[in-house]
Design a protein around this motif. Structure first.
Motif, PDB file in Angstrom:
ATOM      1  N   GLY A  52     -37.735  30.609  -4.552  1.00 30.57           N
ATOM      2  CA  GLY A  52     -38.923  30.591  -3.915  1.00 30.57           C
ATOM      3  C   GLY A  52     -39.275  32.183  -3.288  1.00 30.57           C
ATOM      4  N   GLN A  53     -40.269  32.091  -2.281  1.00 29.87           N
ATOM      5  CA  GLN A  53     -40.578  33.245  -1.941  1.00 29.87           C
ATOM      6  C   GLN A  53     -40.621  33.372  -0.231  1.00 29.87           C
ATOM      7  N   LEU A  54     -40.364  34.431   0.333  1.00 32.18           N
ATOM      8  CA  LEU A  54     -40.317  34.683   1.581  1.00 32.18           C
ATOM      9  C   LEU A  54     -41.643  35.426   2.024  1.00 32.18           C
ATOM     10  N   PHE A  55     -41.920  35.326   3.164  1.00 32.63           N
ATOM     11  CA  PHE A  55     -43.005  36.237   3.854  1.00 32.63           C
ATOM     12  C   PHE A  55     -42.820  36.948   4.882  1.00 32.63           C
ATOM     13  N   TYR A  56     -43.643  37.739   5.507  1.00 40.71           N
ATOM     14  CA  TYR A  56     -43.232  38.757   6.565  1.00 40.71           C
ATOM     15  C   TYR A  56     -43.048  37.829   7.730  1.00 40.71           C
ATOM     16  N   LEU A  57     -41.993  38.145   8.537  1.00 36.45           N
ATOM     17  CA  LEU A  57     -41.540  37.362   9.800  1.00 36.45           C
ATOM     18  C   LEU A  57     -40.539  36.070   9.439  1.00 36.45           C
ATOM     19  N   ASP A  58     -40.506  35.563   8.303  1.00 36.24           N
ATOM     20  CA  ASP A  58     -39.485  34.611   7.952  1.00 36.24           C
ATOM     21  C   ASP A  58     -38.264  35.146   8.543  1.00 36.24           C
ATOM     22  N   ARG A  59     -37.180  34.332   9.003  1.00 36.16           N
ATOM     23  CA  ARG A  59     -36.117  34.825   9.596  1.00 36.16           C
ATOM     24  C   ARG A  59     -34.831  33.963   9.469  1.00 36.16           C
ATOM     25  N   GLY A  60     -33.629  34.590   9.552  1.00 38.42           N
ATOM     26  CA  GLY A  60     -32.701  33.959   9.256  1.00 38.42           C
ATOM     27  C   GLY A  60     -31.286  34.609   9.723  1.00 38.42           C
ATOM     28  N   ILE A  61     -30.147  34.007   9.624  1.00 38.02           N
ATOM     29  CA  ILE A  61     -28.875  34.694  10.058  1.00 38.02           C
ATOM     30  C   ILE A  61     -28.194  35.295   8.845  1.00 38.02           C
ATOM     31  N   LYS A  62     -27.727  36.663   8.791  1.00 39.80           N
ATOM     32  CA  LYS A  62     -27.201  37.026   7.531  1.00 39.80           C
ATOM     33  C   LYS A  62     -25.649  36.640   7.223  1.00 39.80           C
ATOM     34  N   LEU A  63     -25.476  36.033   6.340  1.00 40.18           N
ATOM     35  CA  LEU A  63     -24.011  35.548   6.209  1.00 40.18           C
ATOM     36  C   LEU A  63     -23.102  36.284   5.401  1.00 40.18           C
ATOM     37  N   ARG A  64     -23.524  37.142   4.479  1.00 40.22           N
ATOM     38  CA  ARG A  64     -22.985  38.212   3.873  1.00 40.22           C
ATOM     39  C   ARG A  64     -23.897  39.251   3.161  1.00 40.22           C
ATOM     40  N   GLU A  65     -23.195  40.240   2.648  1.00 38.24           N
ATOM     41  CA  GLU A  65     -23.908  41.175   1.651  1.00 38.24           C
ATOM     42  C   GLU A  65     -23.246  41.719   0.776  1.00 38.24           C
ATOM     43  N   ALA A  66     -23.752  41.997  -0.202  1.00 36.27           N
ATOM     44  CA  ALA A  66     -23.153  42.600  -1.656  1.00 36.27           C
ATOM     45  C   ALA A  66     -24.129  43.294  -2.319  1.00 36.27           C
ATOM     46  N   ASP A  67     -23.718  44.752  -2.881  1.00 34.06           N
ATOM     47  CA  ASP A  67     -24.472  45.457  -3.570  1.00 34.06           C
ATOM     48  C   ASP A  67     -25.982  45.767  -3.206  1.00 34.06           C
ATOM     49  N   GLY A  68     -26.148  45.924  -1.718  1.00 34.31           N
ATOM     50  CA  GLY A  68     -27.385  46.205  -1.249  1.00 34.31           C
ATOM     51  C   GLY A  68     -28.253  44.939  -1.064  1.00 34.31           C
ATOM     52  N   TRP A  69     -27.921  43.788  -1.168  1.00 30.23           N
ATOM     53  CA  TRP A  69     -28.498  42.539  -1.246  1.00 30.23           C
ATOM     54  C   TRP A  69     -27.729  41.693   0.230  1.00 30.23           C
ATOM     55  N   VAL A  70     -28.500  40.923   0.884  1.00 27.41           N
ATOM     56  CA  VAL A  70     -28.185  40.193   1.742  1.00 27.41           C
ATOM     57  C   VAL A  70     -28.216  38.703   1.509  1.00 27.41           C
ATOM     58  N   GLN A  71     -27.410  37.907   1.939  1.00 24.85           N
ATOM     59  CA  GLN A  71     -27.655  36.517   1.994  1.00 24.85           C
ATOM     60  C   GLN A  71     -28.180  35.973   3.326  1.00 24.85           C
ATOM     61  N   LEU A  72     -29.265  35.265   3.482  1.00 25.66           N
ATOM     62  CA  LEU A  72     -29.468  34.566   4.745  1.00 25.66           C
ATOM     63  C   LEU A  72     -29.709  33.260   4.734  1.00 25.66           C
ATOM     64  N   ARG A  73     -29.369  32.638   5.743  1.00 27.50           N
ATOM     65  CA  ARG A  73     -29.438  31.100   6.047  1.00 27.50           C
ATOM     66  C   ARG A  73     -30.729  31.184   6.957  1.00 27.50           C
ATOM     67  N   LEU A  74     -31.907  30.363   6.395  1.00 21.07           N
ATOM     68  CA  LEU A  74     -33.088  30.398   7.184  1.00 21.07           C
ATOM     69  C   LEU A  74     -32.919  29.611   8.553  1.00 21.07           C
ATOM     70  N   ARG A  75     -33.732  29.977   9.563  1.00 25.45           N
ATOM     71  CA  ARG A  75     -33.596  29.360  10.734  1.00 25.45           C
ATOM     72  C   ARG A  75     -34.601  28.452  11.035  1.00 25.45           C
ATOM     73  N   TYR A  76     -35.503  28.518  10.184  1.00 28.18           N
ATOM     74  CA  TYR A  76     -36.740  27.649  10.420  1.00 28.18           C
ATOM     75  C   TYR A  76     -37.300  27.637   9.033  1.00 28.18           C
ATOM     76  N   ARG A  77     -38.051  26.379   8.860  1.00 29.36           N
ATOM     77  CA  ARG A  77     -38.759  26.379   7.345  1.00 29.36           C
ATOM     78  C   ARG A  77     -39.598  27.453   7.329  1.00 29.36           C
ATOM     79  N   SER A  78     -39.235  28.065   6.005  1.00 32.96           N
ATOM     80  CA  SER A  78     -40.092  29.460   5.652  1.00 32.96           C
ATOM     81  C   SER A  78     -41.600  29.299   5.559  1.00 32.96           C
TER      82      SER A  78
END
Length: 107
Positions: A52-78
């Motif tokens: 899917g797509q995310l837009f400016y100011l969509d937000r979440g909690i960083k769960l982990r990172e790998a090779d310059g990428w981060v995994q986010l758990r969305l706090r609200y519906r995007s």
């Protein structure tokens, strides 16, 4: 009908605690998307399927990172409709940490 209690009002007490450094520090776990219309992926890299797509100011909690990428758990519906609690991978450069109150925050 009684709206206010009558009687002597004392001055407001002074705050008993001052903000600690931890309370005013930048939260590196709470992050927001700092670009518009970016593809969220199922894994850490462009070779993983977009979910899917995310837009400016969509937000979440960083769960982990790998090779310059981060995994986010969305706090609200995007903004694009990804469900609250969904996880998505984004390039770390496309996210920014949430900052202390008084500026852009991530409630």
């Amino acid at each position: 009908m009684k709206l206010f209690a009558l009687g002597h009002r004392t001055a407001d007490p002074a705050p008993t605690e001052t903000p600690t450094a931890a309370a005013t520090a930048v939260s590196y776990l709470a992050r927001y998307v700092n670009r518009d219309a970016v593809f969220a992926h199922s894994g850490p890299g462009p070779d993983f399927a977009p979910i899917g797509q995310l837009f400016y100011l969509d937000r979440g909690i960083k769960l982990r990172e790998a090779d310059g990428w981060v995994q986010l758990r969305l706090r609200y519906r995007s903004a694009s409709g990804l469900a609250e609690g969904a996880t998505a991978w984004l390039p770390e450069a496309w996210t920014s940490p949430c900052v202390p109150p008084g500026t852009l925050t991530c409630p």
